[in-house]
Structure formats: C-alpha cells, structure tokens
Motif scaffolding. Structure first.
Motif, PDB file in Angstrom:
ATOM      1  N   ASN A  39       0.826  -1.216   0.000  1.00 18.78           N
ATOM      2  CA  ASN A  39       0.000   0.000   0.000  1.00 18.78           C
ATOM      3  C   ASN A  39       0.856   1.260   0.000  1.00 18.78           C
ATOM      4  OD1 ASN A  39      -2.325  -1.519  -0.019  1.00 18.78           O
ATOM      5  ND2 ASN A  39      -2.705  -1.331   2.179  1.00 18.78           N
ATOM      6  N   ARG A  40       1.913   1.255   0.817  1.00 15.73           N
ATOM      7  CA  ARG A  40       2.813   2.413   0.847  1.00 15.73           C
ATOM      8  C   ARG A  40       3.450   2.639  -0.524  1.00 15.73           C
ATOM      9  NH1 ARG A  40       4.124   4.252   6.006  1.00 15.73           N
ATOM     10  NH2 ARG A  40       3.513   2.866   7.727  1.00 15.73           N
ATOM     11  N   LEU A  41       3.885   1.547  -1.150  1.00 10.78           N
ATOM     12  CA  LEU A  41       4.512   1.666  -2.459  1.00 10.78           C
ATOM     13  C   LEU A  41       3.512   2.129  -3.510  1.00 10.78           C
ATOM     14  CD1 LEU A  41       6.811   1.364  -4.434  1.00 10.78           C
ATOM     15  CD2 LEU A  41       6.410  -1.112  -4.470  1.00 10.78           C
ATOM     16  N   ALA A  42       2.296   1.591  -3.472  1.00  9.08           N
ATOM     17  CA  ALA A  42       1.270   2.018  -4.425  1.00  9.08           C
ATOM     18  C   ALA A  42       1.014   3.517  -4.310  1.00  9.08           C
ATOM     19  CB  ALA A  42      -0.020   1.233  -4.189  1.00  9.08           C
ATOM     20  N   ARG A  43       0.947   4.009  -3.090  1.00  8.50           N
ATOM     21  CA  ARG A  43       0.731   5.445  -2.876  1.00  8.50           C
ATOM     22  C   ARG A  43       1.932   6.261  -3.359  1.00  8.50           C
ATOM     23  NH1 ARG A  43      -3.210   7.369   0.585  1.00  8.50           N
ATOM     24  NH2 ARG A  43      -4.708   5.810   1.321  1.00  8.50           N
ATOM     25  N   ALA A  44       3.145   5.739  -3.141  1.00  6.40           N
ATOM     26  CA  ALA A  44       4.342   6.439  -3.608  1.00  6.40           C
ATOM     27  C   ALA A  44       4.355   6.522  -5.129  1.00  6.40           C
ATOM     28  CB  ALA A  44       5.593   5.727  -3.101  1.00  6.40           C
ATOM     29  N   LEU A  45       3.936   5.454  -5.789  1.00  2.75           N
ATOM     30  CA  LEU A  45       3.875   5.474  -7.247  1.00  2.75           C
ATOM     31  C   LEU A  45       2.837   6.483  -7.738  1.00  2.75           C
ATOM     32  CD1 LEU A  45       4.137   1.642  -7.990  1.00  2.75           C
ATOM     33  CD2 LEU A  45       5.882   3.376  -8.433  1.00  2.75           C
ATOM     34  N   LEU A  46       1.705   6.538  -7.076  1.00  4.95           N
ATOM     35  CA  LEU A  46       0.695   7.532  -7.446  1.00  4.95           C
ATOM     36  C   LEU A  46       1.244   8.946  -7.282  1.00  4.95           C
ATOM     37  CD1 LEU A  46      -2.506   5.939  -5.846  1.00  4.95           C
ATOM     38  CD2 LEU A  46      -1.990   6.123  -8.290  1.00  4.95           C
ATOM     39  N   GLN A  47       2.005   9.174  -6.212  1.00  2.00           N
ATOM     40  CA  GLN A  47       2.616  10.485  -6.000  1.00  2.00           C
ATOM     41  C   GLN A  47       3.611  10.817  -7.112  1.00  2.00           C
ATOM     42  OE1 GLN A  47       2.154  12.965  -3.805  1.00  2.00           O
ATOM     43  NE2 GLN A  47       0.448  11.910  -2.814  1.00  2.00           N
ATOM     44  N   ALA A  48       4.230   9.787  -7.681  1.00  2.00           N
ATOM     45  CA  ALA A  48       5.175   9.981  -8.790  1.00  2.00           C
ATOM     46  C   ALA A  48       4.464  10.023 -10.132  1.00  2.00           C
ATOM     47  CB  ALA A  48       6.216   8.860  -8.779  1.00  2.00           C
ATOM     48  N   GLU A  49       3.149  10.170 -10.105  1.00  2.00           N
ATOM     49  CA  GLU A  49       2.313  10.294 -11.303  1.00  2.00           C
ATOM     50  C   GLU A  49       2.323   9.028 -12.159  1.00  2.00           C
ATOM     51  OE1 GLU A  49       3.386  13.869 -13.331  1.00  2.00           O
ATOM     52  OE2 GLU A  49       2.653  15.156 -11.721  1.00  2.00           O
ATOM     53  N   VAL A  50       2.442   7.885 -11.482  1.00  2.79           N
ATOM     54  CA  VAL A  50       2.272   6.605 -12.149  1.00  2.79           C
ATOM     55  C   VAL A  50       0.815   6.186 -11.974  1.00  2.79           C
ATOM     56  CG1 VAL A  50       2.916   4.163 -12.184  1.00  2.79           C
ATOM     57  CG2 VAL A  50       4.656   5.915 -11.743  1.00  2.79           C
ATOM     58  N   GLY A  51       0.122   5.980 -13.065  1.00  4.53           N
ATOM     59  CA  GLY A  51      -1.282   5.621 -12.988  1.00  4.53           C
ATOM     60  C   GLY A  51      -1.592   4.407 -13.840  1.00  4.53           C
ATOM     61  N   SER A  52      -2.852   4.188 -14.090  1.00  2.27           N
ATOM     62  CA  SER A  52      -3.301   3.037 -14.843  1.00  2.27           C
ATOM     63  C   SER A  52      -2.678   3.027 -16.242  1.00  2.27           C
ATOM     64  CB  SER A  52      -4.827   3.058 -14.961  1.00  2.27           C
ATOM     65  OG  SER A  52      -5.285   1.967 -15.710  1.00  2.27           O
ATOM     66  N   GLY A  53      -2.076   1.886 -16.595  1.00  3.48           N
ATOM     67  CA  GLY A  53      -1.455   1.731 -17.896  1.00  3.48           C
ATOM     68  C   GLY A  53      -0.019   2.189 -17.978  1.00  3.48           C
ATOM     69  N   ASP A  54       0.470   2.932 -16.975  1.00  4.24           N
ATOM     70  CA  ASP A  54       1.860   3.375 -16.981  1.00  4.24           C
ATOM     71  C   ASP A  54       2.784   2.215 -16.622  1.00  4.24           C
ATOM     72  OD1 ASP A  54       1.290   6.007 -17.680  1.00  4.24           O
ATOM     73  OD2 ASP A  54       0.993   6.614 -15.590  1.00  4.24           O
ATOM     74  N   LEU A 145       8.812   4.698   0.958  1.00  2.00           N
ATOM     75  CA  LEU A 145       7.730   3.986   1.622  1.00  2.00           C
ATOM     76  C   LEU A 145       7.356   4.654   2.946  1.00  2.00           C
ATOM     77  CD1 LEU A 145       8.235   1.852  -0.558  1.00  2.00           C
ATOM     78  CD2 LEU A 145       8.026   0.099   1.216  1.00  2.00           C
ATOM     79  N   ALA A 146       8.360   5.072   3.693  1.00  2.00           N
ATOM     80  CA  ALA A 146       8.105   5.653   5.015  1.00  2.00           C
ATOM     81  C   ALA A 146       7.293   6.939   4.920  1.00  2.00           C
ATOM     82  CB  ALA A 146       9.434   5.920   5.726  1.00  2.00           C
ATOM     83  N   ALA A 147       7.356   7.618   3.793  1.00  2.00           N
ATOM     84  CA  ALA A 147       6.651   8.885   3.638  1.00  2.00           C
ATOM     85  C   ALA A 147       5.171   8.716   3.322  1.00  2.00           C
ATOM     86  CB  ALA A 147       7.316   9.706   2.527  1.00  2.00           C
ATOM     87  N   GLU A 148       4.723   7.479   3.115  1.00  2.00           N
ATOM     88  CA  GLU A 148       3.339   7.238   2.695  1.00  2.00           C
ATOM     89  C   GLU A 148       2.548   6.471   3.749  1.00  2.00           C
ATOM     90  OE1 GLU A 148       2.223   8.634   0.063  1.00  2.00           O
ATOM     91  OE2 GLU A 148       4.137   9.228  -0.845  1.00  2.00           O
ATOM     92  N   SER A 149       1.237   6.562   3.645  1.00  2.00           N
ATOM     93  CA  SER A 149       0.335   5.824   4.530  1.00  2.00           C
ATOM     94  C   SER A 149       0.273   4.353   4.129  1.00  2.00           C
ATOM     95  CB  SER A 149      -1.066   6.435   4.461  1.00  2.00           C
ATOM     96  OG  SER A 149      -2.034   5.594   5.053  1.00  2.00           O
ATOM     97  N   SER A 150      -0.003   3.499   5.115  1.00  2.00           N
ATOM     98  CA  SER A 150      -0.162   2.072   4.836  1.00  2.00           C
ATOM     99  C   SER A 150      -1.608   1.699   4.540  1.00  2.00           C
ATOM    100  CB  SER A 150       0.357   1.238   6.008  1.00  2.00           C
ATOM    101  OG  SER A 150      -0.402   1.506   7.180  1.00  2.00           O
ATOM    102  N   ASP A 151      -2.507   2.685   4.495  1.00  2.00           N
ATOM    103  CA  ASP A 151      -3.903   2.422   4.133  1.00  2.00           C
ATOM    104  C   ASP A 151      -3.996   2.059   2.650  1.00  2.00           C
ATOM    105  OD1 ASP A 151      -4.643   3.070   6.711  1.00  2.00           O
ATOM    106  OD2 ASP A 151      -5.162   5.150   6.206  1.00  2.00           O
ATOM    107  N   GLU A 152      -5.080   1.372   2.312  1.00  2.00           N
ATOM    108  CA  GLU A 152      -5.281   1.027   0.907  1.00  2.00           C
ATOM    109  C   GLU A 152      -5.268   2.299   0.054  1.00  2.00           C
ATOM    110  OE1 GLU A 152      -5.659  -2.010  -0.594  1.00  2.00           O
ATOM    111  OE2 GLU A 152      -5.270  -2.979   1.335  1.00  2.00           O
ATOM    112  N   PRO A 153      -4.590   2.265  -1.103  1.00  2.00           N
ATOM    113  CA  PRO A 153      -4.550   3.454  -1.953  1.00  2.00           C
ATOM    114  C   PRO A 153      -5.935   3.792  -2.482  1.00  2.00           C
ATOM    115  CG  PRO A 153      -3.668   1.556  -3.118  1.00  2.00           C
ATOM    116  CD  PRO A 153      -3.876   1.126  -1.696  1.00  2.00           C
ATOM    117  N   PRO A 154      -6.178   5.065  -2.808  1.00  2.00           N
ATOM    118  CA  PRO A 154      -7.498   5.446  -3.329  1.00  2.00           C
ATOM    119  C   PRO A 154      -7.818   4.686  -4.606  1.00  2.00           C
ATOM    120  CG  PRO A 154      -5.872   7.208  -3.638  1.00  2.00           C
ATOM    121  CD  PRO A 154      -5.249   6.212  -2.739  1.00  2.00           C
ATOM    122  N   GLY A 155      -9.039   4.152  -4.633  1.00  2.00           N
ATOM    123  CA  GLY A 155      -9.473   3.414  -5.814  1.00  2.00           C
ATOM    124  C   GLY A 155      -8.736   2.114  -6.023  1.00  2.00           C
TER     125      GLY A 155
END
Length: 282
Positions: A39-54, A145-155
């Motif tokens: 979850n932390r990594l998924a959120r970090a990727l979203l912060q780096a503008e990685v989205g669906s299909g990237d 990873l430490a900078a992000e929440s461990s909650d499920e990423p949005p969506g």
C-alpha cells in the motif's frame, strides 16, 4: 472454497495477518506486513504520477521488494517491466526508453550496470528508487515507503494478476516488448483460473527456484500469494539448497525448468536421499 472475492493481499491481511507470505533468505514477511508495504509503495507510485497503464521498471534480483512492486502495480493498474539483472548497461537503457518507464526500482548492489544505463538516457534521480543500504544516487526506497500511509490506496483495484510489459530475449535483433496490457480484473481472473487448474490453495508452500524477472517463476509465486499460500524464494539456485528448503519449510509445490531437475539428479545418491521430500505434491 476459493472465490475471486476471497483472494488477494488485502483479504489475506485481514483473514490471517500473521501468516508468512514470503520467506526469502533471512527475511520472513507476514501477509499483514506485506500488504502494508504494498500500500505504501502504491501510494508512492501515485505520487510519482504513475497511474493506470503506466510502466514501472525493476532491476532486482529475487527479493521481497519484487513482490511489493508487482502487487503495488496491480492495485493501481500499472504495468511492471521486468529487466534481467544480468543485462548490461546499454541493454537496460534500451528497455527503459522503449517501455517509457516512469519509475525504476534498482538493487543497490547492481549499481554498476544501472549507472551505465543512466549515462545514455535522460532520467530524473527522483524516479530512481534504490533498494538496499548502499544508495549511490536516486532516492532510498525505504524513505519513499516511510513517507506514505499504509492504508489502501485510493481506488485500489483487486490486484492479483501479472500485468506486465515483458521483453523477449532479442535473439534476432533488439528485444521486443510483449505487451500484456489486460484489464486488471481480467488479469486477476487469469491467475484464479491457474490456481483452480492446479488446485493451489492457502495450505500450500511454494518454492521459487528461478529468477523472478522470468514470467513463470514470478507468475507461479504471485498465484500462490493470490490464494494465501506461503512463498519461499531462492536468491540463486543450488540443487542441495533446494532439497534442504523443501524439507525445512514442508514445500508442497515448485516450478522448475529441466536444468533445475538435472542438477538435482546429478547430486550423489546420499544427498538426494538424505532429505524428507514427502511434502512435495506438485
């Protein structure tokens, strides 16, 4: 009874949080801990503008972080680009450019060839996430990873498939990217079908013998995580070590290529017969 809705890390983290999900070398990671890090990594990727299909590239050997990345991509609909850690710098650079990867995870001890690759292409250090203690450039993976929440990423998607852009060996020229860009729900169902076909379930313990940048070892490991089994991964294959791991962890399933089997057969009789392999069913 397994159903598509009873699969995946989030479900297993709730159902049996303390059960080992991954055992790799000295590291033993529970389902709860693995899901939190994914979850932390998924959120970090979203912060780096990685989205669906990237696409997100990985130059990693067999490690926990490989499965963290595969499952984080699954939750946000991104695609993993596995890059063999034995490749040379120009080969890595070609795949990074050709795949249009937005982020790369690289093991710190593989820095030499990754550094060579980055000399030839435009790449931001913010999008190089270094796994391991010896960070030579880029950003420390654990800091991201430490900078992000461990909650499920949005969506968050029902991530459980193997959705990747995989490159061929390039025997007749440059490697070609084989784009398995399928709907995340369909990718999830594909592995569910594989689990049903072979009868994989939460009581299994699976041994990975090959490198995770190959699709078969990675897919068979992922399908076992999907159903809530325990996955044991070798960092490098050794025939004697494989027999010891089967005995120690009561391994029930493994995927091997003929070379693995040949090396086991080539062991002397005392070594072959000196281990309890009765747990292995498939």
């Amino acid at each position: 009874m397994l159903t598509p809705d009873s699969l995946g890390l989030a479900h297993h983290a709730r159902t049996f949080p303390t059960k080992p999900a991954l055992i790799i070398g000295s590291r033993r990671v529970t389902y709860a801990a693995l899901n939190e890090r994914v979850n932390r990594l998924a959120r970090a990727l979203l912060q780096a503008e990685v989205g669906s299909g990237d696409t997100v590239a990985a130059v990693l050997d067999n490690c926990v972080e490989w499965f963290e990345l595969l499952n984080a991509c699954g939750k946000i609909g991104a695609r993993l680009v596995p890059i063999g850690y034995r490749l040379k710098g120009p080969e890595i650079a070609y795949m990074l450019n050709d795949s249009r990867a937005k982020v790369m995870l690289a093991a710190s001890h593989l820095s030499a060839e990754v550094e060579r690759a980055l000399r030839d292409i435009e790449w931001s250090d913010d999008n190089l996430w270094v796994v391991g203690d010896d960070r030579w450039r880029g950003v420390a993976y654990e800091d991201r990873l430490a900078a992000e929440s461990s909650d499920e990423p949005p969506g968050a998607l029902l991530g459980g498939g193997f959705n990747a852009l995989v490159y061929t060996s390039g025997t007749t020229g440059r490697p070609k990217g084989v784009d398995r860009d399928v709907d995340p729900a369909q990718a999830h169902l594909q592995l569910f079908g594989l689990a049903q076909m072979w009868g994989f379930g939460p009581d299994d313990t699976h041994l990975i013998c090959g490198p995770l940048y190959h699709t078969a070892p990675s897919s068979y490991g992922q399908v076992h995580l999907l159903v809530g089994a325990t996955v044991v991964a070798m960092t490098h294959f050794d025939a004697s070590d494989a027999l010891q791991l089967i005995e120690r962890h009561r391994v029930t399933t493994s995927f091997m290529v003929p070379t693995h089997l040949a090396r086991i057969i080539q062991l002397d009789a005392a070594e072959q017969q000196g281990h309890d392999l009765s747990s292995l069913r498939l």
